[in-house]
Design a protein around this motif. Structure first.
Motif, PDB file in Angstrom:
ATOM      1  N   ASN A 139       2.054 -19.313 -17.669  1.00  0.00           N
ATOM      2  CA  ASN A 139       2.387 -19.179 -19.085  1.00  0.00           C
ATOM      3  C   ASN A 139       1.150 -19.064 -19.972  1.00  0.00           C
ATOM      4  N   HIS A 140       0.005 -19.433 -19.430  1.00  0.00           N
ATOM      5  CA  HIS A 140      -1.253 -19.327 -20.177  1.00  0.00           C
ATOM      6  C   HIS A 140      -1.999 -18.040 -19.825  1.00  0.00           C
ATOM      7  N   GLU A 141      -1.319 -17.134 -19.143  1.00  0.00           N
ATOM      8  CA  GLU A 141      -1.863 -15.836 -18.752  1.00  0.00           C
ATOM      9  C   GLU A 141      -2.954 -15.957 -17.691  1.00  0.00           C
ATOM     10  N   LYS A 142      -3.036 -17.109 -17.048  1.00  0.00           N
ATOM     11  CA  LYS A 142      -4.056 -17.333 -16.035  1.00  0.00           C
ATOM     12  C   LYS A 142      -3.674 -16.647 -14.725  1.00  0.00           C
ATOM     13  N   TRP A 143      -4.634 -15.948 -14.135  1.00  0.00           N
ATOM     14  CA  TRP A 143      -4.444 -15.306 -12.834  1.00  0.00           C
ATOM     15  C   TRP A 143      -4.400 -16.395 -11.773  1.00  0.00           C
ATOM     16  N   LEU A 144      -3.298 -16.496 -11.046  1.00  0.00           N
ATOM     17  CA  LEU A 144      -3.143 -17.505 -10.009  1.00  0.00           C
ATOM     18  C   LEU A 144      -3.338 -16.937  -8.611  1.00  0.00           C
ATOM     19  N   PHE A 145      -2.841 -15.705  -8.407  1.00  0.00           N
ATOM     20  CA  PHE A 145      -2.910 -15.110  -7.067  1.00  0.00           C
ATOM     21  C   PHE A 145      -2.615 -13.615  -7.174  1.00  0.00           C
ATOM     22  N   GLY A 146      -3.291 -12.835  -6.357  1.00  0.00           N
ATOM     23  CA  GLY A 146      -3.006 -11.401  -6.284  1.00  0.00           C
ATOM     24  C   GLY A 146      -3.098 -10.932  -4.839  1.00  0.00           C
ATOM     25  N   PHE A 147      -2.442  -9.845  -4.531  1.00  0.00           N
ATOM     26  CA  PHE A 147      -2.474  -9.330  -3.157  1.00  0.00           C
ATOM     27  C   PHE A 147      -2.301  -7.818  -3.132  1.00  0.00           C
ATOM     28  N   VAL A 148      -2.810  -7.203  -2.075  1.00  0.00           N
ATOM     29  CA  VAL A 148      -2.570  -5.784  -1.793  1.00  0.00           C
ATOM     30  C   VAL A 148      -2.381  -5.636  -0.286  1.00  0.00           C
ATOM     31  N   ARG A 149      -1.677  -4.570   0.094  1.00  0.00           N
ATOM     32  CA  ARG A 149      -1.511  -4.289   1.528  1.00  0.00           C
ATOM     33  C   ARG A 149      -1.133  -2.834   1.725  1.00  0.00           C
ATOM     34  N   PHE A 150      -1.633  -2.247   2.789  1.00  0.00           N
ATOM     35  CA  PHE A 150      -1.233  -0.906   3.192  1.00  0.00           C
ATOM     36  C   PHE A 150       0.005  -1.038   4.068  1.00  0.00           C
ATOM     37  N   VAL A 151       1.072  -0.340   3.694  1.00  0.00           N
ATOM     38  CA  VAL A 151       2.355  -0.501   4.391  1.00  0.00           C
ATOM     39  C   VAL A 151       2.698   0.733   5.219  1.00  0.00           C
ATOM     40  N   GLY A 152       1.701   1.541   5.562  1.00  0.00           N
ATOM     41  CA  GLY A 152       1.963   2.701   6.402  1.00  0.00           C
ATOM     42  C   GLY A 152       2.572   3.842   5.642  1.00  0.00           C
ATOM     43  N   ARG A 153       3.618   4.440   6.231  1.00  0.00           N
ATOM     44  CA  ARG A 153       4.269   5.608   5.618  1.00  0.00           C
ATOM     45  C   ARG A 153       5.781   5.402   5.635  1.00  0.00           C
ATOM     46  N   CYS A 154       6.381   5.446   4.471  1.00  0.00           N
ATOM     47  CA  CYS A 154       7.818   5.251   4.382  1.00  0.00           C
ATOM     48  C   CYS A 154       8.312   5.782   3.042  1.00  0.00           C
ATOM     49  N   GLU A 155       9.610   5.698   2.816  1.00  0.00           N
ATOM     50  CA  GLU A 155      10.194   6.174   1.569  1.00  0.00           C
ATOM     51  C   GLU A 155       9.933   5.184   0.443  1.00  0.00           C
ATOM     52  N   ALA A 156      10.046   5.674  -0.802  1.00  0.00           N
ATOM     53  CA  ALA A 156       9.676   4.877  -1.972  1.00  0.00           C
ATOM     54  C   ALA A 156      10.501   3.601  -2.105  1.00  0.00           C
ATOM     55  N   LEU A 157      11.823   3.686  -1.864  1.00  0.00           N
ATOM     56  CA  LEU A 157      12.678   2.511  -2.039  1.00  0.00           C
ATOM     57  C   LEU A 157      12.292   1.396  -1.071  1.00  0.00           C
ATOM     58  N   LEU A 158      12.013   1.773   0.166  1.00  0.00           N
ATOM     59  CA  LEU A 158      11.593   0.784   1.159  1.00  0.00           C
ATOM     60  C   LEU A 158      10.257   0.165   0.755  1.00  0.00           C
ATOM     61  N   ALA A 159       9.374   0.982   0.194  1.00  0.00           N
ATOM     62  CA  ALA A 159       8.073   0.479  -0.247  1.00  0.00           C
ATOM     63  C   ALA A 159       8.240  -0.574  -1.342  1.00  0.00           C
ATOM     64  N   GLU A 160       9.129  -0.307  -2.304  1.00  0.00           N
ATOM     65  CA  GLU A 160       9.357  -1.266  -3.391  1.00  0.00           C
ATOM     66  C   GLU A 160       9.951  -2.565  -2.853  1.00  0.00           C
ATOM     67  N   LEU A 161      10.797  -2.470  -1.844  1.00  0.00           N
ATOM     68  CA  LEU A 161      11.365  -3.676  -1.233  1.00  0.00           C
ATOM     69  C   LEU A 161      10.281  -4.502  -0.538  1.00  0.00           C
ATOM     70  N   TRP A 162       9.340  -3.807   0.131  1.00  0.00           N
ATOM     71  CA  TRP A 162       8.238  -4.521   0.769  1.00  0.00           C
ATOM     72  C   TRP A 162       7.407  -5.279  -0.271  1.00  0.00           C
TER      73      TRP A 162
END
Length: 394
Positions: A246-269
């Motif tokens: 609530n104080h706009e403080k960054w708590l955690f972030g992440f990124v990952r390569f999920v290979g190759r798939c359709e957009a909807l599946l990507a959003e679910l991941w």
């Protein structure tokens, strides 16, 4: 082929399979004893049920059908209608010439190449001139990772293509027509006109959408923003997310390569991994935001798309844990940091990469969102905030 932690055993798989095959596997959830049995489904529909419409689309467009929303994106370009029609015809190879002739006169002729070299910084030339024709179109029109700092690039690219084609046609009758600077100057004026036109409000909702920005979560809650980025060239997928308080403080972030798939599946991941991190970090009250309406409807049980999917089952299982989770749909303007992280994820490893503080690549976006953030507000696109009921889906 699964590790003791339930993930794919990449070391063992890597010894047997090529990188290309591994990128297809990584978008598939590893088998679990509590998952339902595999079953066949019609890949061209999100509900995985056969329809004559999608069968016809596949027969006409082949693998292009269902791999994205190319045609919708073309018609949504903020350019004059005649330019949209030109781009649409180009994708269909209907410019009364073959693909190689189009490529020669629009992209790689001496004149055309000179225009593009003037319009682009030198470091962009290699990637710009090395793609096949259709990939070249998709890359410049739909891939936000190219010239991301130039918000008008897609408009500028479409208009420049159209002007080059018009000049090529006129050259057949008048060899002395115009010069390079004429196209660049005229293109610049058209881009400015399109920009002014797109700023004209189309009603109260349009004004709200343009003004949308990230909003702070309620007191005692954290906000998880997630997004996915799918390359229009090779369908490579990156996902990313950020948790802030609530104080706009960054708590955690992440990124990952999920290979190759359709957009909807990507959003679910993206939602799956974000929830997994939030649970592991011990947060008990979480607001989840995604700019994909379809995936929000799936995880809040308002859509039966991908019903029976192991990945959807895993998400619902996580939501049923002993915590409070609210899933909202927001506009893209409210999801800028997650979007930037997702684009970065396309170039990362298949293993999760996490950040305890904002990395330099997104620090500027984080600060901009802080300056324009508001107290908790509902999305203007989907005003239904649906808290997950641990007792069951309703």
């Amino acid at each position: 082929m699964v590790s003791v932690h339930g993930d794919w055993d990449w070391e063992r798989l890597g010894a047997l399979l090529s990188r290309e095959k591994l990128e297809l596997i990584t978008s598939v959830q590893p088998p679990r004893s509590d998952a339902s049995l595999d079953r066949s489904g019609w890949r061209w529909e999100t509900k995985r049920t056969f329809s004559v419409r999608s069968a016809y689309g596949y027969l006409v467009h082949g693998l292009e059908f269902g791999n994205g929303d190319t045609w919708k994106r073309v018609w949504k370009l903020a350019v004059p209608q005649r330019v949209r029609v030109f781009i649409w015809l180009t994708f269909h190879n209907r410019l009364l010439t073959n693909v190689e002739r189009v490529r020669r006169h629009v992209a790689t002729s001496e004149f055309g190449q000179g225009v593009w070299m003037r319009a682009l910084p030198r470091e962009r030339w290699a990637s710009f001139f090395s793609l096949s024709f259709l990939d070249w179109l998709r890359f410049n029109l739909f891939d936000t990772s190219f010239c991301a700092e130039d918000g008008d690039w897609r408009v500028r690219f479409a208009i420049t293509c159209w002007l080059l084609w018009k000049r090529r046609c006129r050259l057949l009758f008048d060899p002395d027509v115009g010069v390079m600077d004429d196209i660049l100057r005229r293109g610049g004026r058209l881009v400015e006109e399109c920009s002014r036109a797109s700023c004209v409000a189309k009603g109260p909702q349009a004004r709200q959408l343009r003004a949308s920005t990230w909003s702070r979560p309620r007191v005692g809650w954290v906000k998880l923003n997630v997004d996915a980025s799918v390359s229009t060239v090779d369908r490579s997928v990156g996902i990313g997310g950020v948790i802030r308080d609530n104080h706009e403080k960054w708590l955690f972030g992440f990124v990952r390569f999920v290979g190759r798939c359709e957009a909807l599946l990507a959003e679910l991941w993206a939602i799956h991994d974000g929830l997994m991190h939030a649970w592991d970090l011990g947060y008990c009250c979480v607001e989840v935001e995604s700019d994909c309406l379809d995936v929000v409807q799936i995880v809040t049980a308002r859509s039966k798309a991908l019903e029976g999917s192991a990945l959807v089952g895993s998400i619902l299982q996580m939501l049923s844990k002993d915590w409070s989770v609210v899933v909202n749909h927001v506009g893209r303007g409210s999801n800028g940091v997650a979007d930037a992280l997702a684009q970065w994820g396309r170039g990362s490893s298949m293993e999760q990469v996490s950040f305890s503080e904002a990395p330099d690549e997104v620090a500027c976006i984080v600060e901009n969102e802080k300056l324009s953030s508001f107290p908790t507000a509902l999305s203007v696109i989907d005003e239904r905030v649906v808290p997950f009921d641990p007792g069951g889906l309703s």
